[in-house]
Design an enzyme around this catalytic site. Structure first.
Site, PDB file in Angstrom:
ATOM      1  CB  SER A 148      -0.850  -0.005   1.282  1.00  0.00           C
ATOM      2  OG  SER A 148      -1.455   1.252   1.487  1.00  0.00           O
ATOM      3  CE1 TYR A 161      -4.481  -2.376   4.853  1.00  0.00           C
ATOM      4  CE2 TYR A 161      -3.325  -0.294   4.563  1.00  0.00           C
ATOM      5  CZ  TYR A 161      -3.986  -1.385   4.028  1.00  0.00           C
ATOM      6  OH  TYR A 161      -4.137  -1.492   2.660  1.00  0.00           O
TER       7      TYR A 161
HETATM    8  N1  LIG Z   1      -8.623  -0.104  -1.613  1.00  0.00           N
HETATM    9  C1  LIG Z   1      -7.572   0.638  -1.353  1.00  0.00           C
HETATM   10  O1  LIG Z   1      -7.633   1.890  -1.343  1.00  0.00           O
HETATM   11  C2  LIG Z   1      -6.246  -0.021  -1.072  1.00  0.00           C
HETATM   12  C3  LIG Z   1      -5.117   0.813  -0.941  1.00  0.00           C
HETATM   13  C4  LIG Z   1      -3.895   0.222  -0.679  1.00  0.00           C
HETATM   14  C5  LIG Z   1      -3.774  -1.157  -0.568  1.00  0.00           C
HETATM   15  N2  LIG Z   1      -4.877  -1.935  -0.705  1.00  0.00           N
HETATM   16  C6  LIG Z   1      -4.689  -3.393  -0.570  1.00  0.00           C
HETATM   17  O2  LIG Z   1      -5.239  -4.051  -1.690  1.00  0.00           O
HETATM   18  C7  LIG Z   1      -5.549  -5.407  -1.346  1.00  0.00           C
HETATM   19  C8  LIG Z   1      -6.938  -5.746  -1.837  1.00  0.00           C
HETATM   20  O3  LIG Z   1      -7.885  -5.008  -1.089  1.00  0.00           O
HETATM   21  P1  LIG Z   1      -9.155  -4.304  -1.762  1.00  0.00           P
HETATM   22  O4  LIG Z   1      -8.969  -2.857  -1.601  1.00  0.00           O
HETATM   23  O5  LIG Z   1      -9.406  -4.867  -3.084  1.00  0.00           O
HETATM   24  O6  LIG Z   1     -10.287  -4.711  -0.706  1.00  0.00           O
HETATM   25  P2  LIG Z   1     -11.493  -5.763  -0.788  1.00  0.00           P
HETATM   26  O7  LIG Z   1     -12.053  -5.851   0.580  1.00  0.00           O
HETATM   27  O8  LIG Z   1     -12.381  -5.424  -1.922  1.00  0.00           O
HETATM   28  O9  LIG Z   1     -10.725  -7.107  -1.169  1.00  0.00           O
HETATM   29  C9  LIG Z   1     -10.019  -7.871  -0.226  1.00  0.00           C
HETATM   30  C10 LIG Z   1     -10.387  -9.330  -0.457  1.00  0.00           C
HETATM   31  O10 LIG Z   1      -9.609 -10.126   0.443  1.00  0.00           O
HETATM   32  C11 LIG Z   1     -10.463 -11.144   0.951  1.00  0.00           C
HETATM   33  N3  LIG Z   1      -9.945 -11.649   2.231  1.00  0.00           N
HETATM   34  C12 LIG Z   1      -9.991 -11.036   3.450  1.00  0.00           C
HETATM   35  N4  LIG Z   1      -9.450 -11.826   4.386  1.00  0.00           N
HETATM   36  C13 LIG Z   1      -9.034 -12.954   3.754  1.00  0.00           C
HETATM   37  C14 LIG Z   1      -8.387 -14.131   4.198  1.00  0.00           C
HETATM   38  N5  LIG Z   1      -8.078 -14.314   5.486  1.00  0.00           N
HETATM   39  N6  LIG Z   1      -8.102 -15.096   3.281  1.00  0.00           N
HETATM   40  C15 LIG Z   1      -8.444 -14.936   1.971  1.00  0.00           C
HETATM   41  N7  LIG Z   1      -9.064 -13.829   1.501  1.00  0.00           N
HETATM   42  C16 LIG Z   1      -9.355 -12.848   2.372  1.00  0.00           C
HETATM   43  C17 LIG Z   1     -11.814 -10.468   1.094  1.00  0.00           C
HETATM   44  O11 LIG Z   1     -12.885 -11.387   1.182  1.00  0.00           O
HETATM   45  C18 LIG Z   1     -11.859  -9.596  -0.160  1.00  0.00           C
HETATM   46  O12 LIG Z   1     -12.470 -10.279  -1.238  1.00  0.00           O
HETATM   47  C19 LIG Z   1      -5.392  -5.486   0.171  1.00  0.00           C
HETATM   48  O13 LIG Z   1      -4.154  -6.103   0.492  1.00  0.00           O
HETATM   49  C20 LIG Z   1      -5.389  -4.041   0.612  1.00  0.00           C
HETATM   50  O14 LIG Z   1      -4.697  -3.848   1.809  1.00  0.00           O
HETATM   51  C21 LIG Z   1      -6.107  -1.399  -0.946  1.00  0.00           C
END
Ligand SMILES: NC(=O)c1ccc[n+]([C@@H]2O[C@H](COP(=O)([O-])OP(=O)(O)OC[C@H]3O[C@@H](n4cnc5c(N)ncnc54)[C@H](O)[C@@H]3O)[C@@H](O)[C@H]2O)c1
Length: 299
Positions: A148, A161
């Site tokens: 991130s 986080y």
């Molecule tokens: N959305 C943002 O602004 C953002 C910014 C920086 C980093 N990220 C990172 O991107 C990645 C994806 O997140 P996102 O934003 O798409 O969110 P999201 O919640 O849409 O997707 C995350 C997915 O991970 C799954 N998940 C959660 N716990 C789990 C587990 N124990 N085992 C298997 N699957 C699991 C959830 O069911 C979900 O489908 C994450 O690592 C998040 O930290 C997101």
């Protein structure tokens, strides 16, 4: 990695958000896609959604419910995928959950365990389960670990986080060096550092296991602010498909750092300069007025 057709991509956290964006893009490129997630219903819906992209690319899809924080589940997953597809060429350790609110000293131990279990141990488990076989098979491949912009900078709030994402950065940089030392030139590595992306990450509490539920007892006001923050993410964030474009380009060009919102690099550079100059850490500009109100106004 130049040729995607018929390669096998495994994406964790593939049922929604960035993971689903990656899976769709890989399917459209003609890859076979393994979608891994903890949410069965969302995984079923994601498989449906992938239909058009699969028809376009000609690949196959497989879904698997697995908790990335559970080593035994990830080991079993690797065996299942090996039996079905012969192995994995592209590994995206992407599953993640959000941090908790409030000061480090007040955050329940269960909160730290959950966030570290998924965000950090999940990535380590993915590497341990799949990378040895990727090295041995010698096929062109790529590993993408999702950190991130909070893995590059430091600030107030969601410290659990941020610490987990800093750890993923260190882990992935180490993986890059170690694969070079192992002469595994056929494998590229990227660290995906998204900024604000239009996903439901903020309400990731939906995936919190019951045995870590101590941390879920947050007050209704905070819950309401989380809902408001989620709609802000969905309205103002980059689309997951655009994030997937960045990733595919990085795979093609063997680019390590994938920073979708480069403005955060200015904050990072200023914070590194504080370290070099021997000053105390500074807050990112947008958090400067938080000190007098935090933690109440940050959700
Ligand atoms: N959305 C943002 O602004 C953002 C910014 C920086 C980093 N990220 C990172 O991107 C990645 C994806 O997140 P996102 O934003 O798409 O969110 P999201 O919640 O849409 O997707 C995350 C997915 O991970 C799954 N998940 C959660 N716990 C789990 C587990 N124990 N085992 C298997 N699957 C699991 C959830 O069911 C979900 O489908 C994450 O690592 C998040 O930290 C997101």
């Amino acid at each position: 990695m130049k040729a995607f057709k018929d390669a096998v991509a495994l994406v964790t956290g593939a049922a929604s958000g960035i993971g689903l964006g990656l899976a769709e893009r890989f399917a459209a490129e003609g890859m076979h896609v393994v979608l891994v997630d903890i949410e069965q219903a969302a995984l079923d819906a994601a498989e449906q959604q992938l239909g058009d992209a699969l028809a376009l690319g000609g690949g196959k899809a497989m879904t698997a419910v697995a908790d990335v924080s559970d080593w035994a589940a990830m080991e079993a997953l690797a065996e299942t995928v090996k039996a079905r597809f012969g192995g994995v060429d592209v590994l995206c350790n992407n599953a993640g959950v959000p941090g908790g609110r409030g000061p480090i000293w007040q955050k329940p131990v269960a909160q730290w365990q959950w966030v570290f279990g998924v965000n950090l141990m999940g990535v380590i488990h993915g590497i341990k389960a799949f990378v040895p076989d990727m090295i041995e098979r010698g096929r062109p491949g790529h590993i993408v670990n999702t950190s991130s912009v909070y893995g590059l900078t430091t600030g107030l709030d969601t410290s659990d986080y941020g610490v987990s994402k800093h750890a993923v950065r260190r882990l992935t940089e180490g993986l890059y060096f170690e694969l070079r030392a192992a002469r595994a030139e056929h494998l590229g590595v990227s660290l995906l550092c998204p900024g604000l992306t239009a996903t439901r990450i903020i309400s990731g509490d939906r995936n919190r296991p019951d045995d870590l539920s101590e941390a879920a007892s947050i007050d209704p006001d905070v819950q309401a602010r989380i809902r408001a923050e989620e709609s802000m993410y969905l309205q103002r964030g980059m689309s997951p498909s655009e994030t997937a474009d960045y990733v595919v380009r990085a795979m093609q060009e063997r680019q390590f750092y994938v920073v979708t919102h480069p403005d955060h690099l200015k904050t990072m550079a200023a914070q590194v300069d504080d370290l070099v100059q021997g000053r105390s850490p500074r807050l990112p500009d947008h958090q400067l007025n938080w000190l007098d109100h935090w933690p109440l106004n940050t959700a």
